[in-house]
Write an enzyme that holds these catalytic residues in place. Structure first.
Site, PDB file in Angstrom:
ATOM      1  N   ARG A   8      59.786  34.979  21.868  1.00  0.00           N
ATOM      2  CA  ARG A   8      61.102  34.189  22.271  1.00  0.00           C
ATOM      3  C   ARG A   8      62.047  34.724  21.130  1.00  0.00           C
ATOM      4  O   ARG A   8      61.454  34.913  19.811  1.00  0.00           O
ATOM      5  CB  ARG A   8      61.095  32.680  22.132  1.00  0.00           C
ATOM      6  CG  ARG A   8      60.714  32.095  23.376  1.00  0.00           C
ATOM      7  CD  ARG A   8      61.940  32.262  24.558  1.00  0.00           C
ATOM      8  NE  ARG A   8      61.309  31.586  25.659  1.00  0.00           N
ATOM      9  CZ  ARG A   8      60.753  31.962  26.815  1.00  0.00           C
ATOM     10  NH1 ARG A   8      60.413  33.420  26.728  1.00  0.00           N
ATOM     11  NH2 ARG A   8      60.541  31.181  27.774  1.00  0.00           N
TER      12      ARG A   8
ATOM     13  N   HIS B 234      63.896  42.729  27.607  1.00  0.00           N
ATOM     14  CA  HIS B 234      63.022  41.679  27.951  1.00  0.00           C
ATOM     15  C   HIS B 234      62.141  42.029  29.371  1.00  0.00           C
ATOM     16  O   HIS B 234      62.246  41.547  30.318  1.00  0.00           O
ATOM     17  CB  HIS B 234      63.767  40.241  28.325  1.00  0.00           C
ATOM     18  CG  HIS B 234      62.850  39.107  28.078  1.00  0.00           C
ATOM     19  ND1 HIS B 234      63.368  38.010  27.968  1.00  0.00           N
ATOM     20  CD2 HIS B 234      61.741  38.823  28.698  1.00  0.00           C
ATOM     21  CE1 HIS B 234      62.554  36.952  27.934  1.00  0.00           C
ATOM     22  NE2 HIS B 234      61.243  37.684  28.448  1.00  0.00           N
TER      23      HIS B 234
ATOM     24  N   GLU C 207      70.674  36.751  25.596  1.00  0.00           N
ATOM     25  CA  GLU C 207      70.156  37.696  26.682  1.00  0.00           C
ATOM     26  C   GLU C 207      71.249  37.296  27.836  1.00  0.00           C
ATOM     27  O   GLU C 207      71.369  36.234  28.241  1.00  0.00           O
ATOM     28  CB  GLU C 207      68.781  37.623  27.000  1.00  0.00           C
ATOM     29  CG  GLU C 207      67.767  37.889  25.806  1.00  0.00           C
ATOM     30  CD  GLU C 207      66.388  37.744  26.338  1.00  0.00           C
ATOM     31  OE1 GLU C 207      65.933  37.474  27.593  1.00  0.00           O
ATOM     32  OE2 GLU C 207      65.496  37.722  25.336  1.00  0.00           O
TER      33      GLU C 207
END
Length: 325
Positions: free
Chosen positions: A238, A286, A267
């Site tokens: 994270r 990601h 994000e």
């Protein structure tokens, strides 16, 4: 009644819905990513006992909870549950399960890929290619490197397993450092308070912790300065686990050799983010978890748990909401 939101941003397909409804006594109500259903489905929504959460924001989740008084169980299609363990979920005593183990293989492969890239100096070689410069570089072998894994759970253990054939030394921290029967032989387990020892010894540090109140900001300026000057940091967990400002200073000042970030505080990472221009920083969107097999594994895990739920049996992957994982 099972209420389902889109999985990884995509609505459930007809064949996937049919598989879920193949569990005896199960009906499924698909809903949009923003928690909406048709007006004539609100009464049906109120009958929902299970929520299959593909990615609802916390605010939408809490609004949905107010419309599902009979809800008993939430299954998260992500491994992290920091966006699921809201105060309302806790206060209602809902059971939460997660996708622990589903993403371990693709994320571990991503980590090994980046370890190899660091060892063989791929970023520098690509830069030389862009500059049209012929300059052979001396690389390293993974067998002579130490990889530190901060948070030795399902992902960390898979990373260690994939590194074993390379002969890498692996250090790992976890809350209970006692060895278990399933622990990989090449791993040296350390307690959480031995993080400094791991940072000082590692050529590559992999952040694989769940995000909790205790772990947020764990990798700050103090920890980055404890790392070796040629070491690399890889974060696949994270974004909030790493102080991005401190990491920028570390890379710009040469405290560490480089970093790989697949997760970020914000994000998608904004186009004007200064992180894109930080030296020796590899940015990926990601994507470490993504593969052609995760949707199938995710559905299989949920359906097996749904069968247990329907039979009144104990569920797999139940999350300890107090611990956060």
């Amino acid at each position: 009644m099972v209420v389902a939101t889109p999985i990884f941003g995509r609505p459930l397909r007809a064949d996937q819905i049919a598989r879920i409804e193949g569990v005896p006594g199960v009906r499924l109500l698909p809903m949009s990513h923003d928690g909406l259903v048709h007006d004539d489905a609100e009464a049906t929504l109120a009958e929902g006992r299970v929520l299959l959460r593909g990615g609802l924001p916390s605010t939408v989740l809490d609004h949905l909870l107010s419309r599902t008084p009979r809800l008993e169980w939430i299954h998260s299609f992500s491994a992290g549950v920091d966006r699921v363990a809201t105060p309302q979920v806790r206060s209602r005593g809902l059971v939460v399960t997660n996708a622990r183990g589903v993403f371990s293989r693709p994320i571990a492969e991503y980590v090994v890929m980046m370890c190899l890239a660091v060892a063989r100096r791929l970023p520098q070689l690509l830069e030389l290619q862009r500059e049209r410069t012929w300059q052979p570089l001396r690389g390293r072998e993974l067998g002579g490197m130490t990889v530190g894994i901060v948070g030795y759970g399902s992902i960390g253990s898979e990373v260690a397993r994939l590194l074993a054939p390379f002969g890498s030394r692996v250090l790992a921290t976890r809350r209970r450092p006692e060895r278990g029967t399933n622990d990989v032989d090449n791993v040296e387990l350390l307690p959480l308070d031995s993080l400094s020892e791991l940072l000082r010894a590692s050529d590559v540090v992999v952040v694989a912790l769940p995000l909790t109140d205790e772990t947020a900001g764990l990798m700050g300026a103090e920890q980055l300065q404890e790392m070796r000057q040629d070491a690399w940091l890889i974060n696949i967990a994270r974004g909030r686990l790493v102080d991005e400002g401190a990491l920028r200073r570390a890379l710009e000042s040469g405290w560490i050799g480089g970093a790989v970030l697949d997760v970020f505080n914000e994000e998608p990472l904004p186009e004007d983010s200064p992180l894109y221009d930080v030296p020796n920083l590899i940015v990926t969107p990601h994507t470490s978890w993504s593969s052609d097999r995760v949707v199938e594994r995710s559905l299989e895990l949920f359906i097996q748990n749904l069968q247990r739920f329907a039979a009144g049996e104990a569920l797999e992957n139940v999350v300890d909401l107090e611990a956060g994982y």
